[in-house]
Design an enzyme around this catalytic site. Sequence first.
Site, mmCIF file in Angstrom:
data_model
loop_
_atom_site.group_PDB
_atom_site.id
_atom_site.type_symbol
_atom_site.label_atom_id
_atom_site.label_comp_id
_atom_site.label_asym_id
_atom_site.label_seq_id
_atom_site.Cartn_x
_atom_site.Cartn_y
_atom_site.Cartn_z
ATOM 1 N N ALA A 81 42.368 33.013 28.319
ATOM 2 C CA ALA A 81 42.375 33.288 26.803
ATOM 3 C C ALA A 81 42.955 34.801 26.532
ATOM 4 C CB ALA A 81 40.902 33.215 26.453
ATOM 5 N N TYR A 96 40.910 20.760 32.309
ATOM 6 C CA TYR A 96 41.672 21.334 33.413
ATOM 7 C C TYR A 96 41.437 20.712 34.833
ATOM 8 C CZ TYR A 96 41.084 25.091 29.964
ATOM 9 O OH TYR A 96 41.460 25.918 28.654
ATOM 10 N N GLU A 106 54.538 33.447 33.361
ATOM 11 C CA GLU A 106 53.321 32.944 32.670
ATOM 12 C C GLU A 106 53.102 31.465 32.974
ATOM 13 O OE1 GLU A 106 53.339 33.644 28.520
ATOM 14 O OE2 GLU A 106 51.601 32.511 28.180
ATOM 15 N N HIS A 144 46.154 35.023 24.360
ATOM 16 C CA HIS A 144 46.261 34.898 22.956
ATOM 17 C C HIS A 144 46.030 36.165 22.084
ATOM 18 C CE1 HIS A 144 46.506 30.683 23.982
ATOM 19 N NE2 HIS A 144 45.185 30.878 24.647
ATOM 20 N N PRO A 193 40.297 35.217 33.014
ATOM 21 C CA PRO A 193 38.925 34.422 32.728
ATOM 22 C C PRO A 193 38.790 33.475 32.816
ATOM 23 C CG PRO A 193 40.356 35.610 31.074
ATOM 24 C CD PRO A 193 40.902 35.861 31.848
ATOM 25 N N ASN A 194 37.612 33.066 33.329
ATOM 26 C CA ASN A 194 37.024 31.584 33.477
ATOM 27 C C ASN A 194 37.725 30.515 34.432
ATOM 28 O OD1 ASN A 194 34.833 31.687 31.432
ATOM 29 N ND2 ASN A 194 36.458 31.991 29.925
ATOM 30 N N ARG A 233 46.844 22.166 21.427
ATOM 31 C CA ARG A 233 45.364 22.213 21.267
ATOM 32 C C ARG A 233 44.966 23.229 20.005
ATOM 33 N NH1 ARG A 233 43.210 24.627 26.936
ATOM 34 N NH2 ARG A 233 41.306 24.174 25.865
ATOM 35 N N ARG A 245 34.846 23.444 34.963
ATOM 36 C CA ARG A 245 35.040 23.859 33.280
ATOM 37 C C ARG A 245 35.874 22.815 32.828
ATOM 38 N NH1 ARG A 245 39.738 28.259 31.764
ATOM 39 N NH2 ARG A 245 39.041 28.221 29.608
ATOM 40 N N HIS A 293 50.119 28.181 32.459
ATOM 41 C CA HIS A 293 48.965 27.179 32.056
ATOM 42 C C HIS A 293 48.954 26.105 32.537
ATOM 43 C CE1 HIS A 293 48.747 30.812 29.203
ATOM 44 N NE2 HIS A 293 49.874 30.473 29.075
ATOM 45 N N LEU A 294 47.686 25.659 32.710
ATOM 46 C CA LEU A 294 47.308 24.347 33.301
ATOM 47 C C LEU A 294 47.539 23.390 32.214
ATOM 48 C CD1 LEU A 294 44.035 25.514 35.124
ATOM 49 C CD2 LEU A 294 45.857 24.311 36.240
ATOM 50 N N SER A 295 46.984 23.841 30.997
ATOM 51 C CA SER A 295 46.933 22.740 29.751
ATOM 52 C C SER A 295 48.335 23.120 29.061
ATOM 53 C CB SER A 295 45.773 22.898 28.929
ATOM 54 O OG SER A 295 45.742 24.225 28.127
ATOM 55 N N ARG A 355 45.415 28.811 20.241
ATOM 56 C CA ARG A 355 46.120 29.045 21.426
ATOM 57 C C ARG A 355 47.501 28.940 21.177
ATOM 58 N NH1 ARG A 355 41.811 28.050 24.887
ATOM 59 N NH2 ARG A 355 40.147 26.793 24.063
ATOM 60 N N ASN A 397 48.209 33.316 35.201
ATOM 61 C CA ASN A 397 47.761 32.532 34.101
ATOM 62 C C ASN A 397 46.605 33.429 33.308
ATOM 63 O OD1 ASN A 397 46.070 30.985 32.517
ATOM 64 N ND2 ASN A 397 46.205 29.288 33.845
HETATM 65 C C1 DQA Z 1 44.554 28.196 29.658
HETATM 66 C C2 DQA Z 1 44.934 27.963 28.175
HETATM 67 C C3 DQA Z 1 44.018 28.992 27.484
HETATM 68 O O1 DQA Z 1 44.331 28.719 26.281
HETATM 69 C C4 DQA Z 1 42.796 28.911 27.944
HETATM 70 O O2 DQA Z 1 41.780 30.088 27.411
HETATM 71 C C5 DQA Z 1 42.554 28.948 29.365
HETATM 72 C C6 DQA Z 1 43.457 28.198 30.320
HETATM 73 C C7 DQA Z 1 45.313 27.115 30.636
HETATM 74 O O3 DQA Z 1 45.585 27.289 31.921
HETATM 75 O O4 DQA Z 1 45.701 26.044 30.280
HETATM 76 O O5 DQA Z 1 41.513 29.770 29.681
HETATM 77 O O6 DQA Z 1 45.540 29.333 30.204
#
Ligand code: DQA
Length: 142
Positions: free
Chosen positions: A74, A22, A98, A77, A9-10, A107, A17, A100-102, A111, A71
């Site tokens: 959210a 990101y 798995e 979590h 998602p997102n 954070r 975003r 993650h960008l961040s 998270r 990825n």
């Molecule tokens: C994320 C980190 C998640 O906490 C967040 O909800 C995302 C992106 C990342 O790629 O850093 O949507 O997965």
Amino acid sequence: MKIQVINGPNLNFLGKREPEIYGTASLAELEAELSAAAPGHELQFFQSNSEADLIELIQQCFETKTAVILNPGAFTHYSYALRDACATLTSAGVKLIEVHLSNPHAREEFRRNSVISPVATAVIAGLGFDSYRLALIALTRD
Ligand code: DQA
């Protein structure tokens, strides 16, 4: 080698975003960069904001024994349903990395827990697009 790259998602909003977190590049740019980085490998890309879509694709990857770069956004979590799908895959010996960008650990408190990590083959976080590139290297090295 066939590899399925899945963004949750997102992540379709990459570039628009929270660019300070990101980055400014889009999901299409990420996918193009990954394809270019893996000549000779068959990369397939999928993004959905829906938990059900992600679970169904991971189930298909179980059937076809296709390695996954995920990825979960959210869902990382709190989605036990996504975790169960991932566990089905990895317990059958199919790799799932798995990414993650961040760096979620740097954070907000919510998270800092991933329900996916305990059933993932590996976790790479905090390196922007390089998180995906490194996952690709690890999978294609075998
Ligand atoms: C994320 C980190 C998640 O906490 C967040 O909800 C995302 C992106 C990342 O790629 O850093 O949507 O997965």
